[in-house]
Design a protein around this motif. Structure first.
Motif, PDB file in Angstrom:
ATOM      1  N   GLN A 214       8.558   0.233  -9.681  1.00 23.15           N
ATOM      2  CA  GLN A 214       7.296   0.696 -10.256  1.00 23.15           C
ATOM      3  C   GLN A 214       6.338  -0.466 -10.473  1.00 23.15           C
ATOM      4  OE1 GLN A 214       9.578   2.615 -13.431  1.00 23.15           O
ATOM      5  NE2 GLN A 214       8.491   4.504 -12.969  1.00 23.15           N
ATOM      6  N   ILE A 215       6.875  -1.614 -10.856  1.00 24.32           N
ATOM      7  CA  ILE A 215       6.029  -2.783 -11.047  1.00 24.32           C
ATOM      8  C   ILE A 215       5.477  -3.254  -9.702  1.00 24.32           C
ATOM      9  CG2 ILE A 215       5.907  -5.121 -11.984  1.00 24.32           C
ATOM     10  CD1 ILE A 215       8.279  -4.435 -13.779  1.00 24.32           C
ATOM     11  N   HIS A 216       6.333  -3.262  -8.675  1.00 31.98           N
ATOM     12  CA  HIS A 216       5.867  -3.642  -7.335  1.00 31.98           C
ATOM     13  C   HIS A 216       4.784  -2.676  -6.846  1.00 31.98           C
ATOM     14  CE1 HIS A 216       8.242  -7.062  -5.969  1.00 31.98           C
ATOM     15  NE2 HIS A 216       9.281  -6.554  -6.609  1.00 31.98           N
ATOM     16  N   ARG A 247       4.270  -5.106  -1.095  1.00 35.21           N
ATOM     17  CA  ARG A 247       4.645  -4.596  -2.419  1.00 35.21           C
ATOM     18  C   ARG A 247       5.104  -3.148  -2.344  1.00 35.21           C
ATOM     19  NH1 ARG A 247       5.833  -9.027  -5.218  1.00 35.21           N
ATOM     20  NH2 ARG A 247       4.150 -10.562  -5.107  1.00 35.21           N
ATOM     21  N   PHE A 248       4.366  -2.301  -1.621  1.00 35.04           N
ATOM     22  CA  PHE A 248       4.769  -0.903  -1.510  1.00 35.04           C
ATOM     23  C   PHE A 248       6.101  -0.776  -0.769  1.00 35.04           C
ATOM     24  CE2 PHE A 248       0.072   0.066  -1.943  1.00 35.04           C
ATOM     25  CZ  PHE A 248       0.199   0.653  -3.193  1.00 35.04           C
ATOM     26  N   SER A 249       6.292  -1.591   0.257  1.00 32.54           N
ATOM     27  CA  SER A 249       7.561  -1.558   0.994  1.00 32.54           C
ATOM     28  C   SER A 249       8.716  -1.978   0.099  1.00 32.54           C
ATOM     29  CB  SER A 249       7.484  -2.472   2.220  1.00 32.54           C
ATOM     30  OG  SER A 249       6.482  -2.044   3.123  1.00 32.54           O
ATOM     31  N   ARG A 250       8.484  -2.972  -0.731  1.00 29.72           N
ATOM     32  CA  ARG A 250       9.525  -3.439  -1.650  1.00 29.72           C
ATOM     33  C   ARG A 250       9.846  -2.361  -2.689  1.00 29.72           C
ATOM     34  NH1 ARG A 250      14.148  -5.853  -2.358  1.00 29.72           N
ATOM     35  NH2 ARG A 250      14.311  -7.164  -4.192  1.00 29.72           N
ATOM     36  N   ILE A 252       9.718   0.835  -2.313  1.00 31.09           N
ATOM     37  CA  ILE A 252      10.505   1.884  -1.665  1.00 31.09           C
ATOM     38  C   ILE A 252      11.925   1.398  -1.413  1.00 31.09           C
ATOM     39  CG2 ILE A 252      10.723   3.241   0.448  1.00 31.09           C
ATOM     40  CD1 ILE A 252       7.590   3.031   0.586  1.00 31.09           C
ATOM     41  N   GLU A 253      12.064   0.149  -1.040  1.00 30.83           N
ATOM     42  CA  GLU A 253      13.391  -0.424  -0.808  1.00 30.83           C
ATOM     43  C   GLU A 253      14.239  -0.373  -2.069  1.00 30.83           C
ATOM     44  OE1 GLU A 253      15.371  -4.661   0.678  1.00 30.83           O
ATOM     45  OE2 GLU A 253      13.261  -4.572   0.125  1.00 30.83           O
ATOM     46  N   LEU A 254      13.601  -0.587  -3.224  1.00 30.78           N
ATOM     47  CA  LEU A 254      14.326  -0.628  -4.485  1.00 30.78           C
ATOM     48  C   LEU A 254      14.613   0.757  -5.050  1.00 30.78           C
ATOM     49  CD1 LEU A 254      12.372  -3.551  -6.153  1.00 30.78           C
ATOM     50  CD2 LEU A 254      14.794  -3.584  -5.563  1.00 30.78           C
ATOM     51  N   CYS A 255      13.813   1.752  -4.680  1.00 33.17           N
ATOM     52  CA  CYS A 255      13.975   3.083  -5.261  1.00 33.17           C
ATOM     53  C   CYS A 255      13.657   4.143  -4.213  1.00 33.17           C
ATOM     54  CB  CYS A 255      13.057   3.245  -6.472  1.00 33.17           C
ATOM     55  SG  CYS A 255      13.385   4.729  -7.453  1.00 33.17           S
ATOM     56  N   ASP A 256      14.689   4.810  -3.729  1.00 35.15           N
ATOM     57  CA  ASP A 256      14.491   5.852  -2.727  1.00 35.15           C
ATOM     58  C   ASP A 256      13.666   7.000  -3.299  1.00 35.15           C
ATOM     59  OD1 ASP A 256      16.037   4.415  -0.990  1.00 35.15           O
ATOM     60  OD2 ASP A 256      17.887   5.492  -1.472  1.00 35.15           O
ATOM     61  N   ASP A 257      12.880   7.637  -2.433  1.00 38.32           N
ATOM     62  CA  ASP A 257      12.105   8.830  -2.789  1.00 38.32           C
ATOM     63  C   ASP A 257      11.073   8.561  -3.884  1.00 38.32           C
ATOM     64  OD1 ASP A 257      13.726  10.287  -1.000  1.00 38.32           O
ATOM     65  OD2 ASP A 257      15.226  10.618  -2.566  1.00 38.32           O
ATOM     66  N   TYR A 258      10.600   7.313  -3.969  1.00 38.90           N
ATOM     67  CA  TYR A 258       9.592   6.979  -4.970  1.00 38.90           C
ATOM     68  C   TYR A 258       8.210   7.366  -4.441  1.00 38.90           C
ATOM     69  CZ  TYR A 258       6.961   4.343  -8.451  1.00 38.90           C
ATOM     70  OH  TYR A 258       6.107   3.989  -9.455  1.00 38.90           O
ATOM     71  N   LEU A 259       7.647   8.400  -5.009  1.00 41.58           N
ATOM     72  CA  LEU A 259       6.407   8.987  -4.487  1.00 41.58           C
ATOM     73  C   LEU A 259       5.266   7.986  -4.446  1.00 41.58           C
ATOM     74  CD1 LEU A 259       5.033  12.521  -5.268  1.00 41.58           C
ATOM     75  CD2 LEU A 259       3.522  10.553  -5.362  1.00 41.58           C
ATOM     76  N   ARG A 260       5.059   7.263  -5.526  1.00 43.60           N
ATOM     77  CA  ARG A 260       3.918   6.344  -5.586  1.00 43.60           C
ATOM     78  C   ARG A 260       4.042   5.238  -4.537  1.00 43.60           C
ATOM     79  NH1 ARG A 260       0.865   7.128 -10.476  1.00 43.60           N
ATOM     80  NH2 ARG A 260      -0.321   5.263  -9.955  1.00 43.60           N
ATOM     81  N   GLY A 261       5.266   4.802  -4.260  1.00 44.11           N
ATOM     82  CA  GLY A 261       5.459   3.784  -3.239  1.00 44.11           C
ATOM     83  C   GLY A 261       5.072   4.285  -1.860  1.00 44.11           C
ATOM     84  N   TYR A 262       5.534   5.507  -1.513  1.00 42.56           N
ATOM     85  CA  TYR A 262       5.192   6.078  -0.207  1.00 42.56           C
ATOM     86  C   TYR A 262       3.707   6.436  -0.129  1.00 42.56           C
ATOM     87  CZ  TYR A 262      10.104   6.344   1.075  1.00 42.56           C
ATOM     88  OH  TYR A 262      11.403   6.023   1.394  1.00 42.56           O
ATOM     89  N   TYR A 263       3.144   6.907  -1.224  1.00 49.94           N
ATOM     90  CA  TYR A 263       1.717   7.230  -1.236  1.00 49.94           C
ATOM     91  C   TYR A 263       0.893   5.973  -0.947  1.00 49.94           C
ATOM     92  CZ  TYR A 263      -2.757   9.119  -2.879  1.00 49.94           C
ATOM     93  OH  TYR A 263      -4.062   9.541  -2.958  1.00 49.94           O
TER      94      TYR A 263
END
Length: 345
Positions: A214-216, A247-250, A252-263
């Motif tokens: 979430q921080i990334h 940052r967004f790729s990191r 997602i790597e740390l947390c699968d299915d993280y909506l904000r990262g994929y968005y």
């Protein structure tokens, strides 16, 4: 007492806060109305549990959110009886109750003056310093709040919550480089916040409760906003976008299915593909060089597929896909719809 009262109130939705505040009368009736302020008597009596005081504190926050001032005062009264008015946490809760009951700016100024008087006697009173900063911000005095935060960080530079708040204030003023610097400090101070991954938890939490992903992702959002700000130089824009992708790729790597990262990943990759990722000269510093076009296209496809999956399962309320913010899912559908309309054209 209900164990749910121990959950941090920052994780509660408005409906959750209302449900908890409605339990307040029963919780208060089932708890001892008076507890000795003597640690020795409290130990020997066996009636005191450390969880009880945390429950009272969380009840105060939930009751104030829902307008149940009477229950909030009862909880506060018990905390005062146990710990006294000199306790820093109790002082902050007393101030918070006064803030909630203030009817105009004049009364808020009185509360602010009270905070100043406490800090004049003890300028290291962290709970009161934070309440003063929060009150300044809520009153729209952003410059004063930022100045107070900088001063606070002078004697408490390892407080990630303060750095996160400072980042938000800088962002609200359009100071993107400063906001990025402040959230990078959060990342430095919480490098091991990786053990409680939950892709459905919203971003607006204390950094102490945030997962590292979430921080990334938050840092990626700031990088994207800086890249798309009016007047930013093209070289700086590509540098920000390259960092945002990382940052967004990191996240997602740390947390699968993280909506904000994929968005965020879909948003950045769409912009790069629309603008032409190689249309301008890349920065000489390889650390900030953009990926090649084929890699960006693959990231775009991945983010599109995962966001579609999250939106589909969330809409069907499938097991294991519940808990996502409705607003975030709606935003994801809107972004996907824009992409679909562009393909049809």
């Amino acid at each position: 007492m209900a164990s749910s009262v121990l959950y941090p109130p920052t994780q509660r939705s408005p409906a959750g806060a209302l449900a908890l505040s409605q339990q307040a009368p029963a919780i208060l009736r089932s708890s001892p109305s008076t507890v000795s302020s003597s640690p020795l008597n409290a130990l020997l009596s066996g009636s005191e549990k450390s969880e009880m005081w945390l429950q009272y504190e969380n009840l105060i926050l939930s009751c104030l959110r829902t307008g149940d001032d009477q229950a909030a005062h009862q909880c506060l009264k018990r905390l005062v009886a146990r710990f006294g008015t000199d306790n820093e946490r109790v002082q902050a809760l007393m101030g918070l109750v006064k803030e909630a009951e203030a009817n105009n700016n004049g009364e808020l100024e009185d509360v602010l003056k009270g905070y100043g008087e406490i800090l004049s006697e003890n300028d290291t009173n962290v709970p009161i310093a934070k309440r003063r900063i929060a009150l300044l911000r809520s009153m729209g005095r952003l410059a004063d709040a930022a100045s107070a935060l900088v001063q606070f960080l002078d004697f408490s530079p390892t407080d990630p919550e303060a750095w996160s708040e400072l980042s938000d204030i800088y962002l609200s003023q359009g100071l993107y480089p400063q906001a990025i610097y402040a959230i990078e400090e959060v990342l430095v101070l919480a490098p091991n916040a990786w053990n409680v991954c939950n892709p459905t938890i919203p971003r607006n939490l204390s950094p102490m409760l945030m997962h590292l992903s979430q921080i990334h992702a938050r840092l990626g959002e700031l990088q994207y906003m800086a890249a798309t700000a009016p007047g930013v130089a093209n070289g700086s824009s590509q540098k920000y976008l390259a960092e945002a992708i990382k940052r967004f790729s990191r996240s997602i790597e740390l947390c699968d299915d993280y909506l904000r990262g994929y968005y965020g990943l879909l948003l950045v990759s769409k912009k790069l593909l629309n603008d032409g990722a190689k249309a301008t000269k890349q920065p000489e510093d390889s650390e900030f060089a953009l990926p090649d076009t084929s890699t960006i296209e693959r990231l775009n496809e991945l983010a599109t597929a995962k966001l579609s999956e999250i939106a589909r399962h969330s809409a069907s309320h499938d097991r294991g896909w519940r808990g996502y913010s409705e607003a975030e899912v709606a935003a994801a559908r809107e972004l996907l719809a824009v992409g679909e309309s562009a393909v049809k054209r």
